[in-house]
Design a protein around this motif. Structure first.
Motif, PDB file in Angstrom:
ATOM      1  N   LEU A 251       0.847  -1.376  -0.126  1.00  0.00           N
ATOM      2  CA  LEU A 251      -0.094   0.034  -0.130  1.00  0.00           C
ATOM      3  C   LEU A 251       1.016   1.209   0.049  1.00  0.00           C
ATOM      4  CD1 LEU A 251      -2.709  -0.992   2.623  1.00  0.00           C
ATOM      5  CD2 LEU A 251      -3.033  -0.887   0.136  1.00  0.00           C
ATOM      6  N   ALA A 252       2.148   1.137   0.088  1.00  0.00           N
ATOM      7  CA  ALA A 252       3.046   2.401  -0.024  1.00  0.00           C
ATOM      8  C   ALA A 252       3.145   2.815  -1.455  1.00  0.00           C
ATOM      9  CB  ALA A 252       4.565   1.896   0.606  1.00  0.00           C
ATOM     10  N   GLU A 253       3.029   4.293  -1.607  1.00  0.00           N
ATOM     11  CA  GLU A 253       2.978   4.775  -2.736  1.00  0.00           C
ATOM     12  C   GLU A 253       4.169   5.674  -2.949  1.00  0.00           C
ATOM     13  OE1 GLU A 253       1.862   6.078  -6.683  1.00  0.00           O
ATOM     14  OE2 GLU A 253       1.063   4.231  -5.457  1.00  0.00           O
ATOM     15  N   ILE A 254       4.726   5.855  -4.372  1.00  0.00           N
ATOM     16  CA  ILE A 254       5.478   7.000  -4.647  1.00  0.00           C
ATOM     17  C   ILE A 254       4.722   7.519  -6.053  1.00  0.00           C
ATOM     18  CG2 ILE A 254       7.666   6.907  -3.362  1.00  0.00           C
ATOM     19  CD1 ILE A 254       8.829   5.807  -5.807  1.00  0.00           C
ATOM     20  N   ALA A 255       4.902   8.670  -6.499  1.00  0.00           N
ATOM     21  CA  ALA A 255       4.150   9.203  -7.591  1.00  0.00           C
ATOM     22  C   ALA A 255       5.137  10.411  -7.794  1.00  0.00           C
ATOM     23  CB  ALA A 255       2.762   9.388  -7.797  1.00  0.00           C
ATOM     24  N   VAL A 256       5.526  10.505  -9.236  1.00  0.00           N
ATOM     25  CA  VAL A 256       6.258  11.911  -9.558  1.00  0.00           C
ATOM     26  C   VAL A 256       5.532  12.280 -10.908  1.00  0.00           C
ATOM     27  CG1 VAL A 256       8.592  12.896 -10.341  1.00  0.00           C
ATOM     28  CG2 VAL A 256       8.314  11.120  -8.605  1.00  0.00           C
ATOM     29  N   GLY A 257       5.444  13.716 -10.740  1.00  0.00           N
ATOM     30  CA  GLY A 257       4.732  13.945 -12.329  1.00  0.00           C
ATOM     31  C   GLY A 257       4.543  15.507 -12.127  1.00  0.00           C
ATOM     32  N   ASN A 258       3.793  16.261 -13.373  1.00  0.00           N
ATOM     33  CA  ASN A 258       3.685  17.483 -13.455  1.00  0.00           C
ATOM     34  C   ASN A 258       2.265  17.708 -12.737  1.00  0.00           C
ATOM     35  OD1 ASN A 258       3.544  20.207 -13.930  1.00  0.00           O
ATOM     36  ND2 ASN A 258       2.835  19.509 -16.383  1.00  0.00           N
ATOM     37  N   TYR A 259       2.286  17.652 -11.719  1.00  0.00           N
ATOM     38  CA  TYR A 259       0.824  17.556 -10.978  1.00  0.00           C
ATOM     39  C   TYR A 259       0.313  19.121 -10.584  1.00  0.00           C
ATOM     40  CZ  TYR A 259       1.682  12.621 -10.737  1.00  0.00           C
ATOM     41  OH  TYR A 259       1.881  11.589 -10.917  1.00  0.00           O
ATOM     42  N   ARG A 260      -0.923  19.529 -10.766  1.00  0.00           N
ATOM     43  CA  ARG A 260      -1.491  20.578  -9.835  1.00  0.00           C
ATOM     44  C   ARG A 260      -2.106  19.998  -8.674  1.00  0.00           C
ATOM     45  NH1 ARG A 260      -7.183  20.994 -10.890  1.00  0.00           N
ATOM     46  NH2 ARG A 260      -7.969  19.343 -12.422  1.00  0.00           N
ATOM     47  N   ILE A 261      -2.226  20.719  -7.490  1.00  0.00           N
ATOM     48  CA  ILE A 261      -2.560  20.203  -6.276  1.00  0.00           C
ATOM     49  C   ILE A 261      -3.980  20.809  -5.711  1.00  0.00           C
ATOM     50  CG2 ILE A 261      -2.060  19.669  -3.844  1.00  0.00           C
ATOM     51  CD1 ILE A 261       0.851  20.466  -4.842  1.00  0.00           C
ATOM     52  N   ILE A 262      -4.935  20.096  -5.303  1.00  0.00           N
ATOM     53  CA  ILE A 262      -6.072  20.696  -4.747  1.00  0.00           C
ATOM     54  C   ILE A 262      -6.314  20.236  -3.340  1.00  0.00           C
ATOM     55  CG2 ILE A 262      -8.726  20.481  -4.856  1.00  0.00           C
ATOM     56  CD1 ILE A 262      -8.394  20.092  -7.699  1.00  0.00           C
ATOM     57  N   THR A 263      -6.396  21.070  -2.262  1.00  0.00           N
ATOM     58  CA  THR A 263      -6.663  20.556  -0.912  1.00  0.00           C
ATOM     59  C   THR A 263      -8.048  20.985  -0.514  1.00  0.00           C
ATOM     60  OG1 THR A 263      -5.649  22.789  -0.194  1.00  0.00           O
ATOM     61  CG2 THR A 263      -4.269  21.075  -0.624  1.00  0.00           C
ATOM     62  N   ARG A 264      -8.404  20.029   0.258  1.00  0.00           N
ATOM     63  CA  ARG A 264      -9.902  20.356   0.994  1.00  0.00           C
ATOM     64  C   ARG A 264      -9.770  19.568   2.280  1.00  0.00           C
ATOM     65  NH1 ARG A 264     -10.888  17.289  -4.057  1.00  0.00           N
ATOM     66  NH2 ARG A 264     -11.953  19.411  -4.892  1.00  0.00           N
ATOM     67  N   SER A 265     -10.888  19.326   2.975  1.00  0.00           N
ATOM     68  CA  SER A 265     -10.928  18.372   4.210  1.00  0.00           C
ATOM     69  C   SER A 265     -12.350  17.875   4.613  1.00  0.00           C
ATOM     70  CB  SER A 265     -10.492  19.420   5.424  1.00  0.00           C
ATOM     71  OG  SER A 265     -11.478  20.432   5.754  1.00  0.00           O
ATOM     72  N   ALA A 266     -12.230  17.057   5.382  1.00  0.00           N
ATOM     73  CA  ALA A 266     -13.556  16.451   5.927  1.00  0.00           C
ATOM     74  C   ALA A 266     -13.401  16.002   7.259  1.00  0.00           C
ATOM     75  CB  ALA A 266     -13.930  15.307   4.892  1.00  0.00           C
ATOM     76  N   MET A 267     -14.181  16.396   8.070  1.00  0.00           N
ATOM     77  CA  MET A 267     -14.158  15.730   9.681  1.00  0.00           C
ATOM     78  C   MET A 267     -12.727  15.955  10.252  1.00  0.00           C
ATOM     79  SD  MET A 267     -16.417  12.402   9.360  1.00  0.00           S
ATOM     80  CE  MET A 267     -15.019  11.628   8.351  1.00  0.00           C
ATOM     81  N   GLY A 268     -11.885  16.917   9.758  1.00  0.00           N
ATOM     82  CA  GLY A 268     -10.781  17.419  10.417  1.00  0.00           C
ATOM     83  C   GLY A 268      -9.442  16.693   9.720  1.00  0.00           C
ATOM     84  N   VAL A 269      -9.894  15.856   8.710  1.00  0.00           N
ATOM     85  CA  VAL A 269      -8.941  15.056   7.716  1.00  0.00           C
ATOM     86  C   VAL A 269      -8.590  15.867   6.600  1.00  0.00           C
ATOM     87  CG1 VAL A 269      -8.653  12.950   6.768  1.00  0.00           C
ATOM     88  CG2 VAL A 269      -9.895  12.672   8.603  1.00  0.00           C
ATOM     89  N   PRO A 270      -7.183  16.153   6.363  1.00  0.00           N
ATOM     90  CA  PRO A 270      -6.714  16.858   5.198  1.00  0.00           C
ATOM     91  C   PRO A 270      -6.973  15.853   4.102  1.00  0.00           C
ATOM     92  CG  PRO A 270      -4.818  16.635   6.591  1.00  0.00           C
ATOM     93  CD  PRO A 270      -6.156  16.196   7.292  1.00  0.00           C
ATOM     94  N   ILE A 271      -7.442  16.451   2.898  1.00  0.00           N
ATOM     95  CA  ILE A 271      -7.379  15.713   1.637  1.00  0.00           C
ATOM     96  C   ILE A 271      -6.461  16.144   0.616  1.00  0.00           C
ATOM     97  CG2 ILE A 271      -8.971  14.863  -0.268  1.00  0.00           C
ATOM     98  CD1 ILE A 271     -11.205  14.764   1.872  1.00  0.00           C
ATOM     99  N   TYR A 272      -5.634  15.438   0.005  1.00  0.00           N
ATOM    100  CA  TYR A 272      -4.945  16.079  -0.942  1.00  0.00           C
ATOM    101  C   TYR A 272      -4.748  15.493  -2.232  1.00  0.00           C
ATOM    102  CZ  TYR A 272      -2.331  17.649   3.312  1.00  0.00           C
ATOM    103  OH  TYR A 272      -2.107  18.101   4.752  1.00  0.00           O
ATOM    104  N   ASP A 273      -5.166  16.153  -3.360  1.00  0.00           N
ATOM    105  CA  ASP A 273      -5.377  15.563  -4.716  1.00  0.00           C
ATOM    106  C   ASP A 273      -4.260  15.991  -5.537  1.00  0.00           C
ATOM    107  OD1 ASP A 273      -7.445  14.069  -3.698  1.00  0.00           O
ATOM    108  OD2 ASP A 273      -8.880  15.663  -4.446  1.00  0.00           O
ATOM    109  N   TYR A 274      -3.671  15.042  -6.262  1.00  0.00           N
ATOM    110  CA  TYR A 274      -2.787  15.461  -7.416  1.00  0.00           C
ATOM    111  C   TYR A 274      -3.048  15.057  -8.725  1.00  0.00           C
ATOM    112  CZ  TYR A 274       0.043  16.393  -3.038  1.00  0.00           C
ATOM    113  OH  TYR A 274       0.459  17.001  -1.857  1.00  0.00           O
ATOM    114  N   ILE A 275      -3.372  16.000  -9.598  1.00  0.00           N
ATOM    115  CA  ILE A 275      -4.165  15.973 -10.776  1.00  0.00           C
ATOM    116  C   ILE A 275      -3.067  16.307 -11.943  1.00  0.00           C
ATOM    117  CG2 ILE A 275      -6.015  16.131 -12.097  1.00  0.00           C
ATOM    118  CD1 ILE A 275      -6.606  15.292  -9.320  1.00  0.00           C
ATOM    119  N   ASP A 276      -2.965  15.248 -12.706  1.00  0.00           N
ATOM    120  CA  ASP A 276      -1.840  15.415 -14.252  1.00  0.00           C
ATOM    121  C   ASP A 276      -2.440  16.596 -14.653  1.00  0.00           C
ATOM    122  OD1 ASP A 276      -0.339  15.502 -16.026  1.00  0.00           O
ATOM    123  OD2 ASP A 276      -0.151  13.137 -16.035  1.00  0.00           O
ATOM    124  N   ARG A 277      -1.528  17.709 -14.877  1.00  0.00           N
ATOM    125  CA  ARG A 277      -1.981  18.815 -15.786  1.00  0.00           C
ATOM    126  C   ARG A 277      -1.889  18.792 -17.212  1.00  0.00           C
ATOM    127  NH1 ARG A 277      -1.005  23.723 -12.822  1.00  0.00           N
ATOM    128  NH2 ARG A 277       0.295  23.409 -11.058  1.00  0.00           N
TER     129      ARG A 277
END
Length: 493
Positions: A251-277
């Motif tokens: 379940l460990a992950e690495i990813a490298v790319g030209n990503y844009r980043i969207i942050t949001r949260s739910a119930m105090g949990v930060p959510i980080y989305d990395y979307i290929d530009r």
């Protein structure tokens, strides 16, 4: 399913036993305490993957200090040497993995899992060089300078690297590091973790992780858990991530790319989305709209299964992930562009409870991951639509789509059918029948208790059956036997 790789040009890699000598006195690991074996077994005992994992050790923490160089940043000589097919991508990974292990028996020798396509430079224990052999079957055999006593914790550091290429597609999936046009993504289930770091590759041997991922400046390095630092030096940027929530190697992950980043949260949990530009703008908008629903999904599914179990969540969406599948990496789900839809997002989020928090003891029980994630997907569909018959509709669709998969036994699909329709659809249909039989309240109790009781212990089918029988107060063999343990289409399906 391990990809091909080559040796770094000009590097003095070693693939045989190294009789290393250490400066100074070796660490005092311990003294023999009996006549028991002092050699850790080369495999962890899984029925489908007997050589995955190792005996005699329990991983406690992984500190991964890695760099990744995509193809376009590699010297031309290396590109020319390894570039065999038009459109094939290359990459170079190198660094040091430091693994804190606890000996579960006295050890004069033990193994870690590491693909032979990665080339080892050195191995140390507590800072002292030791002898090792890196075998063609992916076993890194390590010989300490003296016996490690049972219960002792030691630090094993492995320096390694390689040029990598896209792994082959097996049964429709690529497993391991997958180089992309501008970086890399990783899909490691079930046994792809050793393609990028040395580990004890068992689904239930969880450990904490720290990542230091160095990439060319301008690219983004992503991993599990929480971002804890970022530093640019010259032409590279190092991204630091950490997860204090114990995690299985696959379940460990690495990813490298030209990503844009969207942050949001739910119930105090930060959510980080990395979307290929480089995803087309129309598709980007659709993906953004789906991912914007994740806070609602998290709140709803927490009500169904218990509190969200980890310190963060998020997604990686890369346009070059084609020959592979969306993957529920802990806290950082990997999504194929074509699968970034509401059903898949709900399915992978449900896995954070079932598969990520509650871990398998054996891969043959993978239905406990996939069927329960399918059930979570169906529950979200039912909750988010006005169709009050949506659960029944999901059940009917699953039964209809099973077609030729009825002969696969859900609780023993075989390694070649680990991701078959039976594991997803048939198991999901069984959960629907269970819910109809015992009622929503008892079903909710079963799932809440399953998560709370098994979060620190490997899970099995027998344990689920026992829990469901106890909570419902009913003999459920008439349901479980034909749906889980027998081939063929169950009567009434």
């Amino acid at each position: 399913m391990i990809g091909a790789a080559g040796v770094l040009a000009g590097a003095a890699w070693t693939l045989s036993i190294t009789a290393a000598t250490a400066g100074g006195a070796p660490a005092a690991y311990g003294t023999p305490s009996g006549t028991e074996s002092t050699i850790g077994s080369a495999g962890g005992g899984d029925q489908y993957y007997p050589m995955a994992g190792n005996g005699g050790i329990d991983a406690q923490h992984y500190d991964l200090d890695l760099s990744y160089t995509p193809e376009k940043y590699l010297p031309k000589a290396i590109r020319d040497q390894y570039h065999l097919l038009k459109g094939e991508h290359l990459g170079r990974i190198e660094g040091t993995a430091t693994v804190a292990i606890r000996a579960t028996q006295p050890l004069t020798r033990f193994d870690l899992d590491l693909s032979s396509t990665l080339h080892v430079r050195s191995v140390t224990i507590n800072g002292h060089a030791v002898a090792y052999a890196h075998r063609a079957d992916g076993e890194l055999v390590i010989t300490p300078q003296r016996l490690i006593a049972a219960g002792t914790r030691v630090s094993v550091a492995v320096a390694y690297g390689a040029i990598i290429r896209r792994p082959p597609v097996v049964n429709g999936f690529s497993t391991g590091l997958i180089p992309t046009a501008d970086g890399v993504v990783l899909s490691a289930e079930p046994t792809g973790a050793p393609t990028w770091f040395p580990c004890n590759d068992l689904p239930h041997d969880k450990a904490t992780y720290a990542f230091n991922l160095t990439v060319p400046r301008g690219l983004v390095g992503v991993s599990n858990g929480l971002p804890v630092g970022k530093r640019t030096t010259g032409n590279t940027t190092a991204y630091q991530w950490r997860t204090n929530d114990p995690m299985a190697p696959y379940l460990a992950e690495i990813a490298v790319g030209n990503y844009r980043i969207i942050t949001r949260s739910a119930m105090g949990v930060p959510i980080y989305d990395y979307i290929d530009r480089d995803i087309p703008s129309g598709r980007q908008r659709k993906i953004d709209a789906v991912l914007a629903k994740v806070p609602q999904m998290m709140r709803y599914l927490s009500g169904q299964f218990g509190p969200y179990p980890f310190s963060s969540y998020g997604h990686i969406v890369d346009k070059d992930l084609q020959a592979g599948a969306s993957m529920e990496n802990q806290t950082r789900t990997l999504l194929m562009t074509d699968e970034a839809d509401e059903a898949t997002v709900a399915h992978e989020l449900t896995h954070q409870w079932f598969g990520d928090q509650v871990a398998l003891g054996q891969w043959r029980d993978i239905w406990l991951n996939e069927s329960l994630a399918t059930w979570g997907e169906w529950l979200w569909r039912h909750h988010s639509t006005t169709d009050h018959e949506s659960l029944a509709a999901s059940y009917r669709e699953a039964v209809r789509d099973m077609s030729g998969s009825w002969q696969t036994v859900v609780t023993d699909p075989g390694a070649d059918d680990l991701f078959s329709d039976a594991v997803y659809a048939r198991g999901g249909a069984m959960l629907y029948r269970l819910d109809r039989l015992i009622g929503d309240s008892a079903m909710s109790t079963i799932l809440h208790q399953w998560v709370s009781m098994r979060r620190r212990q490997p899970a099995s089918t027998a344990q689920f059956v026992t829990l469901a029988t106890r909570v419902s107060g009913r003999d459920l063999s008439g349901l479980f036997e034909p749906w889980l343990f027998q081939p063929g289409k169950p009567r009434g399906a």
